[in-house]
Motif scaffolding. Sequence first.
Motif, PDB file in Angstrom:
ATOM      1  N   SER A 131       0.838  -1.210   0.000  1.00 54.28           N
ATOM      2  CA  SER A 131       0.000   0.000   0.000  1.00 54.28           C
ATOM      3  C   SER A 131       0.873   1.260   0.000  1.00 54.28           C
ATOM      4  CB  SER A 131      -0.980   0.005   1.174  1.00 54.28           C
ATOM      5  OG  SER A 131      -0.310  -0.053   2.397  1.00 54.28           O
ATOM      6  N   ARG A 132       1.959   1.248   0.738  1.00 54.38           N
ATOM      7  CA  ARG A 132       2.859   2.410   0.758  1.00 54.38           C
ATOM      8  C   ARG A 132       3.575   2.567  -0.585  1.00 54.38           C
ATOM      9  NH1 ARG A 132       5.214   5.645   4.736  1.00 54.38           N
ATOM     10  NH2 ARG A 132       4.230   4.321   6.293  1.00 54.38           N
ATOM     11  N   ARG A 133       4.053   1.444  -1.160  1.00 55.80           N
ATOM     12  CA  ARG A 133       4.764   1.518  -2.439  1.00 55.80           C
ATOM     13  C   ARG A 133       3.861   2.052  -3.548  1.00 55.80           C
ATOM     14  NH1 ARG A 133       6.931  -3.376  -0.777  1.00 55.80           N
ATOM     15  NH2 ARG A 133       5.665  -4.604  -2.211  1.00 55.80           N
ATOM     16  N   ILE A 134       2.594   1.642  -3.548  1.00 57.58           N
ATOM     17  CA  ILE A 134       1.660   2.097  -4.575  1.00 57.58           C
ATOM     18  C   ILE A 134       1.166   3.506  -4.270  1.00 57.58           C
ATOM     19  CG2 ILE A 134      -0.624   1.702  -5.577  1.00 57.58           C
ATOM     20  CD1 ILE A 134      -0.167  -1.273  -5.223  1.00 57.58           C
ATOM     21  N   GLY A 135       0.987   3.805  -2.980  1.00 56.02           N
ATOM     22  CA  GLY A 135       0.471   5.109  -2.578  1.00 56.02           C
ATOM     23  C   GLY A 135      -0.941   5.049  -2.026  1.00 56.02           C
TER      24      GLY A 135
END
Length: 159
Positions: A131-135
Motif C-alpha cells: 500500500s505504501r509503495r503504490i500510494g
Amino acid sequence: MRVCAALVVAWISVIWVSPAEAECRKARVDLRGDWGAARFAVELADTPEERSRGLMHRGSLPGSAGMLFVFESPQNAVFWMENTFIPLDILFLSAEGVVLRIHENAAPLDRTPISGGQDVMYVLEINGGLSRRIGISVGTELRHPAIDQDIAAWPCAVG
C-alpha cells in the motif's frame, strides 16, 4: 527492444479499457485515489468460516492478489496474524468502499489484535508494504460488486 514493446503494450492496455473490463467482477477489486489506480485479483471471504481462515497457512501471495473480507453489516473489525506466514497490509473500508484505516506490514504469526475501528464493512489484505509503495491511503475508493451500489463511493459500471 522487447522491454520497450512490452511497456507500450502494458500502457495501451491501461488506457484502452473495454466496457466489459470496466465492469465489476467478484474475483477482483479496483482501487483509485489521488495516487492513481490499482487492480487486485481477490479471493472472497464472505462467510464466518472463510473470514476465520483468511490467508492462514500460506507461504506466499502473488503481488497482484489479495483477499477481500465482506461482513454482513458495519462493525468494529479486529484482525490478528495467528497462523499467517505472510506480512500483510490490512485495509479497513466503510460500507461505501472507502478506506478508513491501513495497518501496514502486519507481522506474521503475531497474535496482537489489529483494530480497524468502528463502521468497517470490508477488509482488503494485500502483501505487506504494497500500500505504501503504490500510494494507497485513507480515502482511497474500492470498487467491487459486493458493495451496495446505491451507496458505493465508486459504483460498478452498468453493462
